[in-house]
Design a protein around this motif. Structure first.
Motif, mmCIF file in Angstrom:
data_model
loop_
_atom_site.group_PDB
_atom_site.id
_atom_site.type_symbol
_atom_site.label_atom_id
_atom_site.label_comp_id
_atom_site.label_asym_id
_atom_site.label_seq_id
_atom_site.Cartn_x
_atom_site.Cartn_y
_atom_site.Cartn_z
ATOM 1 N N THR A 30 -71.064 -72.192 10.109
ATOM 2 C CA THR A 30 -72.112 -73.181 9.896
ATOM 3 C C THR A 30 -72.311 -73.368 8.395
ATOM 4 O O THR A 30 -72.307 -72.397 7.640
ATOM 5 C CB THR A 30 -73.445 -72.700 10.520
ATOM 6 O OG1 THR A 30 -73.225 -72.418 11.900
ATOM 7 C CG2 THR A 30 -74.547 -73.729 10.360
ATOM 8 N N LEU A 31 -72.529 -74.603 7.978
ATOM 9 C CA LEU A 31 -72.792 -74.924 6.571
ATOM 10 C C LEU A 31 -74.298 -75.002 6.340
ATOM 11 O O LEU A 31 -75.013 -75.681 7.074
ATOM 12 C CB LEU A 31 -72.137 -76.259 6.212
ATOM 13 C CG LEU A 31 -72.363 -76.777 4.798
ATOM 14 C CD1 LEU A 31 -71.752 -75.819 3.766
ATOM 15 C CD2 LEU A 31 -71.771 -78.178 4.649
ATOM 16 N N LEU A 32 -74.779 -74.303 5.320
ATOM 17 C CA LEU A 32 -76.180 -74.380 4.881
ATOM 18 C C LEU A 32 -76.163 -74.979 3.474
ATOM 19 O O LEU A 32 -75.636 -74.355 2.564
ATOM 20 C CB LEU A 32 -76.824 -72.994 4.848
ATOM 21 C CG LEU A 32 -76.799 -72.156 6.120
ATOM 22 C CD1 LEU A 32 -77.422 -70.792 5.861
ATOM 23 C CD2 LEU A 32 -77.502 -72.859 7.255
ATOM 24 N N HIS A 33 -76.726 -76.179 3.315
ATOM 25 C CA HIS A 33 -76.634 -76.796 1.991
ATOM 26 C C HIS A 33 -77.931 -77.395 1.477
ATOM 27 O O HIS A 33 -77.975 -77.930 0.389
ATOM 28 C CB HIS A 33 -75.518 -77.852 1.967
ATOM 29 C CG HIS A 33 -75.658 -78.907 3.010
ATOM 30 N ND1 HIS A 33 -76.507 -79.956 2.894
ATOM 31 C CD2 HIS A 33 -75.046 -79.041 4.202
ATOM 32 C CE1 HIS A 33 -76.414 -80.718 3.957
ATOM 33 N NE2 HIS A 33 -75.535 -80.178 4.772
ATOM 34 N N SER A 34 -79.000 -77.321 2.230
ATOM 35 C CA SER A 34 -80.286 -77.781 1.707
ATOM 36 C C SER A 34 -81.374 -76.832 2.185
ATOM 37 O O SER A 34 -81.301 -76.314 3.293
ATOM 38 C CB SER A 34 -80.573 -79.218 2.162
ATOM 39 O OG SER A 34 -80.669 -79.284 3.562
ATOM 40 N N ASP A 35 -82.359 -76.601 1.334
ATOM 41 C CA ASP A 35 -83.451 -75.673 1.640
ATOM 42 C C ASP A 35 -82.900 -74.340 2.142
ATOM 43 O O ASP A 35 -83.347 -73.785 3.152
ATOM 44 C CB ASP A 35 -84.399 -76.318 2.651
ATOM 45 C CG ASP A 35 -85.770 -75.671 2.646
ATOM 46 O OD1 ASP A 35 -86.096 -74.956 1.658
ATOM 47 O OD2 ASP A 35 -86.510 -75.851 3.623
ATOM 48 N N VAL A 36 -81.909 -73.837 1.419
ATOM 49 C CA VAL A 36 -81.110 -72.690 1.849
ATOM 50 C C VAL A 36 -81.943 -71.424 2.026
ATOM 51 O O VAL A 36 -81.799 -70.720 3.033
ATOM 52 C CB VAL A 36 -79.949 -72.458 0.856
ATOM 53 C CG1 VAL A 36 -79.234 -71.163 1.157
ATOM 54 C CG2 VAL A 36 -78.978 -73.621 0.903
ATOM 55 N N MET A 37 -82.800 -71.096 1.082
ATOM 56 C CA MET A 37 -83.558 -69.843 1.182
ATOM 57 C C MET A 37 -84.501 -69.854 2.387
ATOM 58 O O MET A 37 -84.672 -68.834 3.047
ATOM 59 C CB MET A 37 -84.315 -69.554 -0.112
ATOM 60 C CG MET A 37 -83.400 -69.218 -1.288
ATOM 61 S SD MET A 37 -82.310 -67.813 -0.960
ATOM 62 C CE MET A 37 -80.744 -68.464 -1.467
ATOM 63 N N THR A 38 -85.082 -70.992 2.702
ATOM 64 C CA THR A 38 -85.927 -71.096 3.895
ATOM 65 C C THR A 38 -85.090 -70.877 5.150
ATOM 66 O O THR A 38 -85.507 -70.162 6.072
ATOM 67 C CB THR A 38 -86.617 -72.477 3.963
ATOM 68 O OG1 THR A 38 -87.428 -72.630 2.794
ATOM 69 C CG2 THR A 38 -87.480 -72.609 5.203
ATOM 70 N N LYS A 39 -83.899 -71.453 5.187
ATOM 71 C CA LYS A 39 -83.012 -71.280 6.341
ATOM 72 C C LYS A 39 -82.566 -69.826 6.474
ATOM 73 O O LYS A 39 -82.492 -69.291 7.589
ATOM 74 C CB LYS A 39 -81.804 -72.208 6.226
ATOM 75 C CG LYS A 39 -82.164 -73.658 6.437
ATOM 76 C CD LYS A 39 -80.961 -74.568 6.255
ATOM 77 C CE LYS A 39 -81.368 -76.020 6.428
ATOM 78 N NZ LYS A 39 -80.266 -76.944 6.148
ATOM 79 N N ILE A 40 -82.288 -69.180 5.356
ATOM 80 C CA ILE A 40 -81.883 -67.770 5.404
ATOM 81 C C ILE A 40 -83.041 -66.904 5.880
ATOM 82 O O ILE A 40 -82.854 -65.970 6.667
ATOM 83 C CB ILE A 40 -81.336 -67.306 4.042
ATOM 84 C CG1 ILE A 40 -80.001 -68.008 3.772
ATOM 85 C CG2 ILE A 40 -81.179 -65.789 4.002
ATOM 86 C CD1 ILE A 40 -79.433 -67.776 2.392
ATOM 87 N N LYS A 41 -84.254 -67.205 5.446
ATOM 88 C CA LYS A 41 -85.431 -66.462 5.910
ATOM 89 C C LYS A 41 -85.561 -66.573 7.429
ATOM 90 O O LYS A 41 -85.839 -65.591 8.118
ATOM 91 C CB LYS A 41 -86.692 -66.996 5.224
ATOM 92 C CG LYS A 41 -87.928 -66.177 5.484
ATOM 93 C CD LYS A 41 -89.142 -66.755 4.780
ATOM 94 C CE LYS A 41 -89.111 -66.326 3.328
ATOM 95 N NZ LYS A 41 -90.344 -66.654 2.610
ATOM 96 N N GLU A 42 -85.322 -67.763 7.965
ATOM 97 C CA GLU A 42 -85.358 -67.963 9.422
ATOM 98 C C GLU A 42 -84.234 -67.197 10.114
ATOM 99 O O GLU A 42 -84.445 -66.603 11.173
ATOM 100 C CB GLU A 42 -85.279 -69.453 9.765
ATOM 101 C CG GLU A 42 -86.536 -70.218 9.426
ATOM 102 C CD GLU A 42 -87.773 -69.672 10.137
ATOM 103 O OE1 GLU A 42 -87.702 -69.425 11.368
ATOM 104 O OE2 GLU A 42 -88.800 -69.476 9.468
ATOM 105 N N LEU A 43 -83.038 -67.219 9.539
ATOM 106 C CA LEU A 43 -81.914 -66.487 10.114
ATOM 107 C C LEU A 43 -82.212 -64.991 10.192
ATOM 108 O O LEU A 43 -81.855 -64.329 11.160
ATOM 109 C CB LEU A 43 -80.638 -66.712 9.296
ATOM 110 C CG LEU A 43 -79.956 -68.061 9.482
ATOM 111 C CD1 LEU A 43 -78.816 -68.220 8.476
ATOM 112 C CD2 LEU A 43 -79.429 -68.197 10.900
ATOM 113 N N LYS A 44 -82.869 -64.456 9.158
ATOM 114 C CA LYS A 44 -83.216 -63.028 9.162
ATOM 115 C C LYS A 44 -84.133 -62.682 10.331
ATOM 116 O O LYS A 44 -84.060 -61.590 10.875
ATOM 117 C CB LYS A 44 -83.881 -62.630 7.836
ATOM 118 C CG LYS A 44 -82.903 -62.475 6.695
ATOM 119 C CD LYS A 44 -83.585 -61.961 5.458
ATOM 120 C CE LYS A 44 -83.999 -60.522 5.653
ATOM 121 N NZ LYS A 44 -84.357 -59.813 4.445
ATOM 122 N N LYS A 45 -84.988 -63.625 10.737
ATOM 123 C CA LYS A 45 -85.872 -63.400 11.873
ATOM 124 C C LYS A 45 -85.110 -63.497 13.195
ATOM 125 O O LYS A 45 -85.430 -62.799 14.151
ATOM 126 C CB LYS A 45 -87.011 -64.424 11.870
ATOM 127 C CG LYS A 45 -87.992 -64.265 10.732
ATOM 128 C CD LYS A 45 -89.020 -65.365 10.758
ATOM 129 C CE LYS A 45 -89.923 -65.314 9.538
ATOM 130 N NZ LYS A 45 -90.839 -66.470 9.492
#
Length: 144
Positions: free
Chosen positions: A51-66
């Motif tokens: 999957t490509l993450l290219h915008s608002d990356v840190m917010t998406k990573i925070k969600e992935l950690k959950k």
């Protein structure tokens, strides 16, 4: 992984066989980039694992950690690791130090702006190569 690591890995791993290749190919992967030219990512015949993450990356990573149970591993990707440290999203750091003096190259922690105390929680020596793995727990950001 960052874009540069992705480009190297994706050109190699999907075409390999064996336990390591299976682990690389069948594990869910996320590519993080600020490069607007990268709009699609591919992993050989394993399209559903990347999957490509290219915008608002840190917010998406925070969600992935959950959402993700277990560890999220970042191979290499110095800029991404630095950004994760800045965002207080990195819990643990594992480094392998290889007994080679390069004389040049990119500094892995070049852009760290805040202090993070680290606690050594494990070491592992690779006797044949002389490399050593250091495993640290990373504390929250503090003012310098």
């Amino acid at each position: 992984m960052g874009r540069v690591t992705y480009e190297g890995f994706a050109s190699y791993w999907p075409y390999q066989e064996g336990d390591w290749a299976d682990a690389m190919n069948k594990t869910q992967k996320f590519v993080v980039t600020n490069n607007s030219e990268l709009t699609e990512v591919h992993w050989g015949d394993y399209a559903d694992t990347i999957t490509l993450l290219h915008s608002d990356v840190m917010t998406k990573i925070k969600e992935l950690k959950k959402q993700i149970k277990g560890d999220i591993i970042v191979p290499a990707s110095a800029s991404l690791v630095q950004n994760l440290i800045h965002a207080d999203l990195l819990d643990e750091l594992r480094m392998i130090i290889h007994p080679v003096l390069m004389g040049s190259g990119k500094f892995y922690f070049d852009n760290i702006q805040t202090r993070h105390d680290m606690k050594l929680i494990e070491t592992k020596l690779y006797g044949k190569s002389g490399s050593i793995q250091l495993r640290y727990e990373i504390g929250e950001a503090q003012e310098k």
